[in-house]
Design a protein around this motif. Structure first.
Motif, short mmCIF file in Angstrom:
data_model
loop_
_atom_site.label_atom_id
_atom_site.label_comp_id
_atom_site.label_asym_id
_atom_site.label_seq_id
_atom_site.Cartn_x
_atom_site.Cartn_y
_atom_site.Cartn_z
N PRO A 72 5.49 -3.89 6.99
CA PRO A 72 6.35 -3.85 5.80
C PRO A 72 5.60 -3.56 4.50
CG PRO A 72 6.06 -6.11 6.62
CD PRO A 72 5.50 -5.19 7.65
N ASN A 73 4.27 -3.74 4.49
CA ASN A 73 3.49 -3.43 3.29
C ASN A 73 3.20 -1.95 3.13
OD1 ASN A 73 3.35 -6.10 2.51
ND2 ASN A 73 1.41 -6.47 3.57
N LEU A 74 3.47 -1.17 4.17
CA LEU A 74 3.18 0.26 4.14
C LEU A 74 4.38 1.03 3.59
CD1 LEU A 74 1.45 2.75 4.92
CD2 LEU A 74 2.46 2.59 7.22
N LYS A 75 4.14 1.81 2.55
CA LYS A 75 5.18 2.66 1.98
C LYS A 75 4.59 4.06 1.76
CE LYS A 75 8.02 -0.84 1.56
NZ LYS A 75 9.18 -0.97 2.49
N VAL A 127 -5.60 5.75 8.49
CA VAL A 127 -5.13 5.36 7.15
C VAL A 127 -4.81 3.87 7.12
CG1 VAL A 127 -3.24 5.61 5.50
CG2 VAL A 127 -4.31 7.65 6.46
N ILE A 128 -4.15 3.38 8.17
CA ILE A 128 -3.82 1.96 8.24
C ILE A 128 -5.10 1.11 8.30
CG2 ILE A 128 -2.81 0.20 9.76
CD1 ILE A 128 -0.63 2.31 10.45
N GLU A 129 -6.07 1.58 9.10
CA GLU A 129 -7.33 0.87 9.21
C GLU A 129 -8.06 0.79 7.86
OE1 GLU A 129 -11.71 2.04 10.92
OE2 GLU A 129 -9.99 2.57 12.17
N ALA A 159 0.85 -1.19 0.00
CA ALA A 159 0.00 0.00 0.00
C ALA A 159 0.89 1.24 0.00
CB ALA A 159 -0.91 0.00 1.21
N LEU A 160 0.86 1.97 -1.10
CA LEU A 160 1.65 3.19 -1.21
C LEU A 160 0.77 4.39 -0.88
CD1 LEU A 160 4.24 4.72 -2.09
CD2 LEU A 160 3.32 4.72 -4.43
N ILE A 161 1.26 5.24 0.01
CA ILE A 161 0.58 6.48 0.39
C ILE A 161 1.40 7.64 -0.16
CG2 ILE A 161 -0.39 7.85 2.26
CD1 ILE A 161 -1.53 4.99 2.05
N THR A 162 0.80 8.47 -0.99
CA THR A 162 1.49 9.64 -1.53
C THR A 162 1.05 10.88 -0.75
OG1 THR A 162 1.78 8.77 -3.76
CG2 THR A 162 1.73 11.15 -3.54
N LEU A 163 2.03 11.61 -0.23
CA LEU A 163 1.76 12.84 0.49
C LEU A 163 2.22 14.01 -0.37
CD1 LEU A 163 3.14 10.67 2.77
CD2 LEU A 163 2.07 12.36 4.23
N VAL A 164 1.43 15.08 -0.37
CA VAL A 164 1.71 16.24 -1.20
C VAL A 164 2.02 17.45 -0.32
CG1 VAL A 164 0.79 17.86 -2.91
CG2 VAL A 164 0.23 15.42 -3.07
N ALA A 165 3.13 18.11 -0.62
CA ALA A 165 3.46 19.38 0.04
C ALA A 165 3.88 20.37 -1.03
CB ALA A 165 4.59 19.19 1.05
N GLY A 166 3.43 21.61 -0.89
CA GLY A 166 3.77 22.57 -1.92
C GLY A 166 4.22 23.92 -1.41
#
Length: 364
Positions: free
Chosen positions: A32-35, A359-361, A2-9
């Protein structure tokens, strides 16, 4: 995986996203599946507005910088969308997390949703009711298509519910900007320079102004500065100045012995000044949150706010944009009659933990 993309600008995004990254990194040890992938849109590319924050807040370097700074708001929105679309196609996540209400927040939300990717909005639901503010448009559009909302207050929840958002998509977590404040408060440091060396605790003001309504109309800018300097009782006024505002100030010939215009400051240095100030005069929403939690009087040069809890429970008061309004507020301040911080629910330094747990849930 599971890839989580975070955005900062932009500058406020970094303060809001730092604790989420730290919490994700801590959680990855056992999952380990969390990225995660950090995308810097490049909306703010000045070193003080961007690079220093990664160093000071101990944020790992972004995985990619989209380089979408500069230009009009429309040009910037388009540039972020074009670049972010390529990023998402190359690295498709399970969830995109956006924060705040800047151009990047709006642009990345639209781009992700058109690719059928879920979006979570940190600070969802806050409203000023002022449609002349680009940020208000960004908030409304972002929240109209977002999948999950991480909110800072019950009022934000109510705003979302009244617009038709299902309760199960709304998660009251607190304020990640306050997470960052609490975590870094022991590291606040006095800025270097003769001006700062002469300052005495609780015997100076911090001034910030950046909104176009206050700084782009030269006559209004001069009237506001003149009004501030007339009522600050010759106390030093420290004014970290945006380059555009500095140009206007020079053209107007604004100069007072107690007004000290300084370059933009890093996070740790600026909040050192706020923590030790007699009061803050600002048109920034985020600073009202930080000043309230640090129990520093705050006068906001706006006619409305998307953070009313800083008024009802914090140290903030809306002065308005009319310079004539300042005097009674300053008189109250000088008499020692200003209100104290009452405590805002869940602004306790643990908002990021609540976000990552949810988010994990939902996605792991």
């Amino acid at each position: 995986m599971a890839l989580i993309t975070l955005v900062a600008g932009a500058r406020p995004n970094f303060m809001k996203i730092a604790p989420i990254i730290h919490q994700l990194l801590a959680s990855m040890d056992s999952l380990p599946n969390l990225k995660y992938r950090l995308v810097h849109t490049g909306q703010h590319y000045d070193q003080k507005m961007s690079g220093d924050f990664f160093e000071q807040l101990h944020i790992p370097s972004p995985h990619v910088n989209l380089g979408a700074g500069g230009g009009s708001q429309a040009e910037q929105t388009a540039a972020v969308m074009l670049a972010f679309e390529k990023e998402l196609i190359a690295n498709r996540p399970a969830l995109v997390i956006v924060v705040g209400d800047v151009t990047s927040t709006l642009a990345c939300t639209i781009t992700a949703k058109k690719l059928l990717i879920d979006v979570a909005h940190v600070e969802g639901g806050i409203r000023s009711g002022d449609m002349t503010m680009p940020e208000e448009i960004n908030r409304i559009v972002t929240d109209s298509i977002t999948d999950h909302f991480f909110t800072t207050s019950k009022l934000a929840n109510d705003n979302l519910i009244s617009s038709g958002v299902p309760q199960e998509k709304i998660h009251l977590v607190g304020n990640t900007m306050i997470d960052t404040l609490i975590a870094n408060q022991p590291r606040f440091s006095r800025p270097e320079g003769e001006v700062f060396d002469r300052l005495e605790k609780r015997k100076y003001f911090v001034l910030t102004m950046h909104r176009p309504a206050n700084v782009d109309q030269q006559e209004k800018l001069k009237a506001m500065i003149d009004a501030i300097m007339m009522v600050t009782a010759s106390m030093p006024v420290i004014f970290p100045v945006h380059p555009r505002t500095a140009t206007n100030m020079r053209e107007l010939g604004i100069s007072y012995p107690s007004l000290h215009m300084v370059d933009p400051l890093g996070y740790l240095e600026f909040n050192y000044l706020v923590e030790n100030a007699f009061a803050v005069i600002t048109d920034s929403g985020g600073i009202t949150e930080e000043a309230s939690v640090m129990n520093v009087p705050c006068l906001t040069l706006r006619d409305n706010t998307e953070r009313p809890e800083t008024i009802t429970l914090g140290t903030n008061e809306l002065v308005g944009t009319n310079p004539d309004n300042l005097k009674p507020f300053l008189q109250k301040l000088m008499k020692g009659e200003w209100k104290s911080y009452q405590g805002i629910p869940l602004w306790d330094g643990n908002a990021a933990r609540r976000i990552v747990d949810k988010v994990i849930e939902l996605y792991i």
